[in-house]
Write an enzyme that holds these catalytic residues in place. Structure first.
Site, PDB file in Angstrom:
ATOM      1  N   TYR A  97      23.228  81.916  33.655  1.00  0.00           N
ATOM      2  CA  TYR A  97      22.675  81.943  35.014  1.00  0.00           C
ATOM      3  C   TYR A  97      23.180  80.836  35.595  1.00  0.00           C
ATOM      4  O   TYR A  97      23.037  79.384  35.120  1.00  0.00           O
ATOM      5  CB  TYR A  97      21.261  82.056  34.879  1.00  0.00           C
ATOM      6  N   ASP A 150      27.325  73.600  33.486  1.00  0.00           N
ATOM      7  CA  ASP A 150      26.029  73.841  34.168  1.00  0.00           C
ATOM      8  C   ASP A 150      24.884  73.176  33.343  1.00  0.00           C
ATOM      9  O   ASP A 150      24.448  73.943  32.546  1.00  0.00           O
ATOM     10  CB  ASP A 150      25.673  75.287  34.518  1.00  0.00           C
ATOM     11  N   LYS A 197      16.500  70.592  38.112  1.00  0.00           N
ATOM     12  CA  LYS A 197      15.473  70.503  37.240  1.00  0.00           C
ATOM     13  C   LYS A 197      14.823  69.018  37.001  1.00  0.00           C
ATOM     14  O   LYS A 197      14.292  68.488  37.882  1.00  0.00           O
ATOM     15  CB  LYS A 197      15.546  71.374  36.265  1.00  0.00           C
TER      16      LYS A 197
HETATM   17  C1  LIG Z   1      17.616  77.161  37.209  1.00  0.00           C
HETATM   18  C2  LIG Z   1      19.071  77.040  36.917  1.00  0.00           C
HETATM   19  C3  LIG Z   1      20.049  77.273  38.143  1.00  0.00           C
HETATM   20  C4  LIG Z   1      19.428  77.380  39.481  1.00  0.00           C
HETATM   21  O1  LIG Z   1      18.755  76.255  40.048  1.00  0.00           O
HETATM   22  P1  LIG Z   1      17.683  76.664  41.167  1.00  0.00           P
HETATM   23  O2  LIG Z   1      17.253  75.147  41.420  1.00  0.00           O
HETATM   24  O3  LIG Z   1      16.767  77.575  40.860  1.00  0.00           O
HETATM   25  O4  LIG Z   1      18.520  77.073  42.187  1.00  0.00           O
HETATM   26  C5  LIG Z   1      21.283  77.139  37.662  1.00  0.00           C
HETATM   27  N1  LIG Z   1      21.921  77.075  36.555  1.00  0.00           N
HETATM   28  C6  LIG Z   1      21.118  76.817  35.452  1.00  0.00           C
HETATM   29  C7  LIG Z   1      21.526  76.879  34.141  1.00  0.00           C
HETATM   30  C8  LIG Z   1      19.726  77.139  35.708  1.00  0.00           C
HETATM   31  O5  LIG Z   1      18.728  77.086  34.568  1.00  0.00           O
END
Ligand SMILES: *Cc1c(COP(=O)(O)O)cnc(C)c1O
Length: 438
Positions: free
Chosen positions: A146, A241, A274
């Site tokens: 994601y 990511d 995060k």
């Molecule tokens: C949480 C997450 C996102 C999205 O971040 P948001 O602050 O919720 O928009 C993107 N990539 C990864 C791997 C994530 O865990």
């Protein structure tokens, strides 16, 4: 509890009248596990209290950010000080420079960084930058990873191997995802085929190096090595990511873990979120100077944000990074997480329940499967009915894990040995019942 005394239920009933599904982010709605979402009224350390004033040991930590637990005094103080100086200016501040410096000092692949407000925004901007910097359109992503909800990244695998994906959401036109190629995680053969067919048109390969959005699945070392080699060979950017893994699985993120296993390894671009906000809306993307200088106002790739680098959020993020950068922080956190995972494994073994689990730093995952899965379709072989029994059993006993089997879990430095022992004991009781049910 009867509806009249269950304030979670009362609030949820009200919320559903006013907010679609009663929540502002879908997984909070408990749709996968059933039951009533807990409305949080306050949190401290490794715990939060719901609207009925019931305490829970928190293994979500806002889905990763709360690595120090809730209400860490140094972070609270930094935020309080920042609030008194103003909420937002729309002009640059010293703390943005300090936070950029802290990120660059901790992550060797990053020479320049841009701050944004959410992981979605960071991933979307990194994708645009990769396309702008390479002059190419296509990108590879992996099923089960994601990267936020930008249109071109909301894609699932098509019918055949290495085909272009299909939108996973209504409202995403097929034309918008026509450049997105979705492959199976950890599948080297599919990767090689995709590069052989599309290599010259690929702007980037985007990957969660340790996938935390299909529970917890590591990219194998040979697979990661091949991702790096093929990107380099074909002039595509390798985009990590690390919104979840950054400053969470290790101080230098998952890339520092792979750099320890693959000599000289580094991604081209890194997406973060995060933990760097410490619970405030803050995210970032960064990489080599030559690529980052393609961004506006220096270069042709446009990207902007009214609240980007917000002074309260940067205070929170900076104070959080200062705490986790202290010597030994990750050794302690990693040992605590390992203690939880090993405890759950022995509890399952003692009750004869098929179980596998893995962890890195302060992030963990477990499966009601005998073997750790390697990709999304293997993760989805988990039995959701058994997971739901475990989830609700833990919830009843005051232990809050993610309300879906395809989510990772998080331990903070505020979790105590007692919290972990209580969690393992509760899990063992539930495992006993699981076995009896067959
Ligand atoms: C949480 C997450 C996102 C999205 O971040 P948001 O602050 O919720 O928009 C993107 N990539 C990864 C791997 C994530 O865990």
């Amino acid at each position: 509890m009867t509806p009249s005394t269950d304030r979670n239920q009362t609030l949820f009933d009200r919320a559903r009248e006013l907010i679609p599904g009663g929540v502002n982010s879908p997984v909070r709605a408990f749709r996968a596990v059933g039951g009533t979402p807990r409305f949080v009224q306050r949190a401290q350390g490794a715990s939060f209290w719901d609207a009925n004033d019931k305490r829970y040991i928190d293994y979500i930590g806002s889905w990763g950010p709360m690595i120090l637990g809730h209400g860490h005094p140094a972070v609270v103080e930094a935020v309080q000080r920042a609030v008194l100086e103003g909420f937002s200016y729309g002009a640059p501040t010293e703390r943005e420079v300090e936070l950029a410096q802290a990120i660059i000092d901790l992550v060797p692949s990053i020479e320049m960084v841009r701050l944004v407000s959410s992981g979605t925004e960071a991933a979307m901007s990194a994708m645009r930058l990769a396309r702008g910097a390479t002059g190419r359109s296509k990108l590879i992503k992996f099923e089960g990873c994601y990267h936020g909800h930008a249109d071109a990244l909301l894609v699932k695998a098509g019918s055949g191997l290495a085909t272009f994906g299909n939108p996973t959401s209504a409202g995403v036109p097929p034309e918008v995802v026509q450049h997105t190629i979705v492959l199976e995680y950890n599948n080297i053969q599919q990767l090689e085929e995709a590069f052989a067919r599309h290599g010259a048109d690929l702007a980037c390969l985007m990957i969660e190096p340790i996938a935390g959005n299909m529970n917890f699945v590591r990219a194998s070392v040979p697979f990661m090595k091949r991702c790096r080699e093929l990107c380099t060979q074909h002039g595509a950017l390798l985009v990590f990511d690390e919104v979840m893994t950054g400053f969470r699985v290790a101080l230098g993120g998952a890339q520092s873990v792979y750099a320890g296993l693959i000599p000289g390894f580094r991604p081209d671009l890194t997406v973060m979120g995060k933990v760097i906000g410490g619970g405030m809306p803050l995210a970032a993307f960064g990489g080599p100077r030559a690529i980052m200088e393609q961004l506006a106002p220096l270069g042709p790739v446009y990207q902007a944000g009214t609240l980007s680098g917000n002074p309260v959020a940067t205070a929170c993020g900076l104070a959080t990074l200062q705490q986790i950068a202290k010597p030994g922080f990750f050794d302690g956190l990693g040992a605590k997480t390992r203690q939880l995972v090993d405890g759950l494994k022995s509890a399952a073994a003692a009750e004869g329940v098929p179980f596998s689990a893995d962890c890195q730093g302060g992030m963990f995952g477990f499966f009601l499967l005998a073997e750790l899965p390697q990709n999304y379709s293997q993760v989805m072989k988990s039995d959701s009915a058994r997971f739901n029994v475990l989830f609700h059993g833990l919830l009843d006993r005051g232990i809050y894990i993610a309300p879906a089997l395809y989510e990772a879990g998080f331990v903070s430095s505020a979790h105590t040995d007692e919290d972990i022992a209580q969690t393992v004991a509760a899990a063992r009781e539930i495992f006993k019942g699981l076995e009896a049910r067959g």
